[in-house]
Motif scaffolding. Structure first.
Motif, PDB file in Angstrom:
ATOM      1  N   GLY A   5       0.789  -1.393  -0.016  1.00  0.00           N
ATOM      2  CA  GLY A   5       0.180   0.296  -0.153  1.00  0.00           C
ATOM      3  C   GLY A   5       0.738   0.666   0.096  1.00  0.00           C
ATOM      4  N   LEU A   6       1.956   1.191  -0.636  1.00  0.00           N
ATOM      5  CA  LEU A   6       2.603   2.470  -0.179  1.00  0.00           C
ATOM      6  C   LEU A   6       2.316   3.063  -1.884  1.00  0.00           C
ATOM      7  N   SER A   7       1.284   4.356  -1.326  1.00  0.00           N
ATOM      8  CA  SER A   7       1.722   5.699  -2.115  1.00  0.00           C
ATOM      9  C   SER A   7       3.253   6.133  -3.262  1.00  0.00           C
ATOM     10  N   ASP A   8       2.587   6.804  -4.275  1.00  0.00           N
ATOM     11  CA  ASP A   8       4.267   6.429  -5.329  1.00  0.00           C
ATOM     12  C   ASP A   8       4.441   7.863  -4.877  1.00  0.00           C
ATOM     13  N   GLU A   9       4.024   8.764  -3.844  1.00  0.00           N
ATOM     14  CA  GLU A   9       4.618  10.084  -3.039  1.00  0.00           C
ATOM     15  C   GLU A   9       5.461   8.992  -1.984  1.00  0.00           C
ATOM     16  N   GLN A  10       4.664   8.287  -1.773  1.00  0.00           N
ATOM     17  CA  GLN A  10       5.570   7.855  -0.432  1.00  0.00           C
ATOM     18  C   GLN A  10       6.839   7.199  -1.261  1.00  0.00           C
ATOM     19  N   ILE A  11       6.813   5.735  -1.925  1.00  0.00           N
ATOM     20  CA  ILE A  11       7.992   5.352  -2.940  1.00  0.00           C
ATOM     21  C   ILE A  11       8.878   6.846  -2.944  1.00  0.00           C
ATOM     22  N   GLU A  12       8.761   8.200  -3.378  1.00  0.00           N
ATOM     23  CA  GLU A  12       9.387   8.989  -3.874  1.00  0.00           C
ATOM     24  C   GLU A  12      10.079   9.092  -2.639  1.00  0.00           C
ATOM     25  N   HIS A  13       9.299   9.485  -1.413  1.00  0.00           N
ATOM     26  CA  HIS A  13       9.935   9.816  -0.068  1.00  0.00           C
ATOM     27  C   HIS A  13      11.440   8.560  -0.076  1.00  0.00           C
ATOM     28  N   ILE A  14      10.781   7.238  -0.305  1.00  0.00           N
ATOM     29  CA  ILE A  14      11.969   6.831   0.604  1.00  0.00           C
ATOM     30  C   ILE A  14      12.983   6.553  -0.826  1.00  0.00           C
ATOM     31  N   ALA A  15      13.081   7.097  -1.672  1.00  0.00           N
ATOM     32  CA  ALA A  15      14.259   6.915  -2.498  1.00  0.00           C
ATOM     33  C   ALA A  15      14.834   8.306  -2.205  1.00  0.00           C
ATOM     34  N   LEU A  16      13.938   9.148  -1.781  1.00  0.00           N
ATOM     35  CA  LEU A  16      15.216  10.427  -1.456  1.00  0.00           C
ATOM     36  C   LEU A  16      16.230  10.003   0.270  1.00  0.00           C
ATOM     37  N   PHE A  17      15.214   9.961   0.845  1.00  0.00           N
ATOM     38  CA  PHE A  17      15.672   9.387   1.895  1.00  0.00           C
ATOM     39  C   PHE A  17      17.206   8.408   2.130  1.00  0.00           C
ATOM     40  N   ALA A  18      17.012   6.803   1.383  1.00  0.00           N
ATOM     41  CA  ALA A  18      17.660   6.220   1.975  1.00  0.00           C
ATOM     42  C   ALA A  18      18.495   6.868   1.871  1.00  0.00           C
ATOM     43  N   PRO A  19      19.195   7.519   0.846  1.00  0.00           N
ATOM     44  CA  PRO A  19      20.948   7.859   1.394  1.00  0.00           C
ATOM     45  C   PRO A  19      21.126   8.682   2.886  1.00  0.00           C
ATOM     46  N   LEU A  20      20.127   8.714   3.302  1.00  0.00           N
ATOM     47  CA  LEU A  20      20.816   9.211   4.466  1.00  0.00           C
ATOM     48  C   LEU A  20      21.112   8.595   5.644  1.00  0.00           C
ATOM     49  N   HIS A  21      20.833   6.952   5.027  1.00  0.00           N
ATOM     50  CA  HIS A  21      20.766   5.999   6.535  1.00  0.00           C
ATOM     51  C   HIS A  21      21.753   6.392   7.573  1.00  0.00           C
ATOM     52  N   ASP A  22      22.962   6.404   6.665  1.00  0.00           N
ATOM     53  CA  ASP A  22      24.301   5.919   7.996  1.00  0.00           C
ATOM     54  C   ASP A  22      24.754   7.525   7.925  1.00  0.00           C
ATOM     55  N   VAL A  23      24.070   8.773   8.154  1.00  0.00           N
ATOM     56  CA  VAL A  23      23.940  10.090   8.098  1.00  0.00           C
ATOM     57  C   VAL A  23      24.810   9.957   9.554  1.00  0.00           C
ATOM     58  N   GLY A  24      24.384   9.384  10.907  1.00  0.00           N
ATOM     59  CA  GLY A  24      25.366   9.326  11.721  1.00  0.00           C
ATOM     60  C   GLY A  24      26.444   8.453  12.034  1.00  0.00           C
ATOM     61  N   LYS A  25      27.115   8.143  10.776  1.00  0.00           N
ATOM     62  CA  LYS A  25      28.724   7.783  10.676  1.00  0.00           C
ATOM     63  C   LYS A  25      29.392   9.027  10.985  1.00  0.00           C
ATOM     64  N   ILE A  26      28.976  10.653  10.607  1.00  0.00           N
ATOM     65  CA  ILE A  26      29.794  11.311  11.186  1.00  0.00           C
ATOM     66  C   ILE A  26      30.165  11.357  12.706  1.00  0.00           C
ATOM     67  N   GLY A  27      29.245  11.500  13.880  1.00  0.00           N
ATOM     68  CA  GLY A  27      29.516  10.612  15.257  1.00  0.00           C
ATOM     69  C   GLY A  27      31.182  10.289  15.121  1.00  0.00           C
ATOM     70  N   ILE A  28      31.020   9.317  14.384  1.00  0.00           N
ATOM     71  CA  ILE A  28      32.308   8.259  14.881  1.00  0.00           C
ATOM     72  C   ILE A  28      33.552   8.192  14.255  1.00  0.00           C
ATOM     73  N   PRO A  29      34.397   8.682  15.039  1.00  0.00           N
ATOM     74  CA  PRO A  29      36.198   8.484  15.667  1.00  0.00           C
ATOM     75  C   PRO A  29      36.650   8.090  13.998  1.00  0.00           C
ATOM     76  N   ASP A  30      37.069   8.509  13.377  1.00  0.00           N
ATOM     77  CA  ASP A  30      38.131   8.275  12.107  1.00  0.00           C
ATOM     78  C   ASP A  30      38.871   6.883  12.550  1.00  0.00           C
ATOM     79  N   ARG A  31      39.418   6.371  13.216  1.00  0.00           N
ATOM     80  CA  ARG A  31      40.055   5.827  14.032  1.00  0.00           C
ATOM     81  C   ARG A  31      39.439   4.714  13.836  1.00  0.00           C
ATOM     82  N   VAL A  32      37.798   4.688  13.959  1.00  0.00           N
ATOM     83  CA  VAL A  32      37.460   3.301  13.951  1.00  0.00           C
ATOM     84  C   VAL A  32      36.743   2.859  12.453  1.00  0.00           C
ATOM     85  N   LEU A  33      35.706   4.951  11.833  1.00  0.00           N
ATOM     86  CA  LEU A  33      35.643   5.110  11.031  1.00  0.00           C
ATOM     87  C   LEU A  33      36.447   4.120   9.811  1.00  0.00           C
TER      88      LEU A  33
END
Ligand SMILES: [Fe+2]
Ligand SMILES: [Fe+2]
Length: 376
Positions: free
Chosen positions: A210-238
């Motif tokens: 039951g996904l609308s076209d609008e929801q499909i577009e938003h899933i595609a738009l937001f998918a690239p943000l999945h790992d945005v939290g890696k910003i907060g991981i120190p380089d020695r680990v990342l």
């Protein structure tokens, strides 16, 4: 003068409602004055791929078409409208339109007799079309065209503000990534492929879920943000070349909670918590490492407790990791990628329908890989 039925309905601006809801309410209002307008639909244009994609529609007669896309250059008449910024009225569809593409075939089957098409722009850039269709011949005379243009302006405004809100969220998250030098770690092409694979899977399972076209577009738009939290991981680990030890792995896994905080902050700072589907973005960031059997992190959610948008992104992310070269591995052939995904489905971890979507779309996947290759 516009008649009173043409006044802007206050409800249009209601916060937090989706563009589809707002279009449906506009249609209600329009039908009071013009009962012959059976359908209003909006298709969005993606300049990167030249694809025109069904986005929102309000269909009172005929069957709604959705999950459909085609290249703008394949429709000469629409290409001309977009570049000339001109509207098109068709008084007799059956006498004018040839069934030479799937959209025309569909249009002819619906029993619509006349239509009015308006190109939409945001800051001078073409963003899509608004279609009005009627099962009455010649429904769009000059006076009606003028009134439809008023409505088109409303739809255009709403779409622009919604697209801008989504772009602000995306841009601020991506700028934050650039500051953190994440570019070295995950390429821009990975992010673009995540959008493309997530859209492909979402379209494939849209009817069932039951996904609308609008929801499909938003899933595609937001998918690239999945790992945005890696910003907060120190380089020695990342950026560590070898395998992570237990402590390092635990630290790495905190990128999910860190990502949730970042998204909450962006939404709060820009006053965007009311943006429709902002929950989709949160769910993707919060749940893209959960597995159906509860063995994922951070919450150990099971099956349907994991939102479908996160199940989609999880499959897309694993597929991309398998199919691409990484510093520690070669790119796997497609067949081996699918075998591994199937193995994870059989183990109860991944959503089988999402994997089936990829397996059924070999050609499209090869096209995406060729178009969005990592820089050597
Ligand atoms: Fe992640
Ligand atoms: Fe990723």
């Amino acid at each position: 003068m516009f008649n009173s039925a043409m006044a802007i309905p206050a409800i249009w601006w209601q916060q937090g409602s989706s563009a589809s809801d707002r279009l449906a309410r506009i249609h209600d209002r329009l039908l009071e004055a013009y009962p012959e307008v059976d359908r209003i639909a909006c298709a969005l244009y993606d300049p990167n791929t030249d694809l025109l994609k069904t986005f929102i529609n309000s269909t009172r007669r005929g069957e709604a078409i959705h999950g459909y896309q085609y290249r703008l250059k394949d429709s000469l008449s629409l290409s001309e409208l977009a570049s000339a910024a001109e509207c098109r009225v068709i008084h007799n569809i059956h006498a004018t339109v040839a069934p030479d593409n799937p959209h025309s075939v569909w249009l002819l089957q619906q029993g619509y007799q006349s239509s009015f098409t308006i190109p939409l722009y945001d800051n001078g850039h073409f963003i899509g079309f608004l279609f009005f269709d009627s099962s009455r011949l010649g429904a769009f005379d000059t006076r009606k065209q003028r009134d439809m243009l008023l409505y088109a302006n409303l739809v255009n405004m709403t779409l622009s503000s919604e697209l801008n809100a989504v772009r602000i969220i995306q841009a601020s998250a991506l700028v934050a990534r650039d500051f953190a030098d994440l570019r070295d770690f995950e390429t821009g092409s990975h992010l673009d492929r995540m959008a493309a694979y997530s859209r492909l899977i979402a379209r494939f399972i849209a009817d069932e879920e039951g996904l609308s076209d609008e929801q499909i577009e938003h899933i595609a738009l937001f998918a690239p943000l999945h790992d945005v939290g890696k910003i907060g991981i120190p380089d020695r680990v990342l950026l560590k070349a070898g395998t992570l030890d237990a402590d390092e792995r635990a630290l790495m896994q905190t990128h999910v909670e860190k990502g949730e905080k970042i998204i909450h902050k962006i939404l709060g700072d820009f006053g965007l918590s009311e943006v429709p589907d902002s929950q989709i973005m949160l769910n993707i960031v919060a749940c893209h490492h959960e597995y159906l059997d509860g063995s994922g992190y951070p919450r150990g959610l099971k099956s349907n407790a994991i939102p479908i948008e996160a199940r989609i992104v999880t499959v897309a992310d694993i597929f991309d990791a398998l199919s691409c070269q990484r510093p520690y591995k070669a790119a796997w052939p497609l067949a081996a990628c699918f075998d591994e995904l199937e193995r994870m489905v059989a183990a109860g971890k991944l959503e089988g329908r999402c994997v089936a979507a990829l397996k059924a779309s070999r050609q499209e996947i090869e096209d995406i890989m060729a178009r969005l290759r990592d820089a050597p």
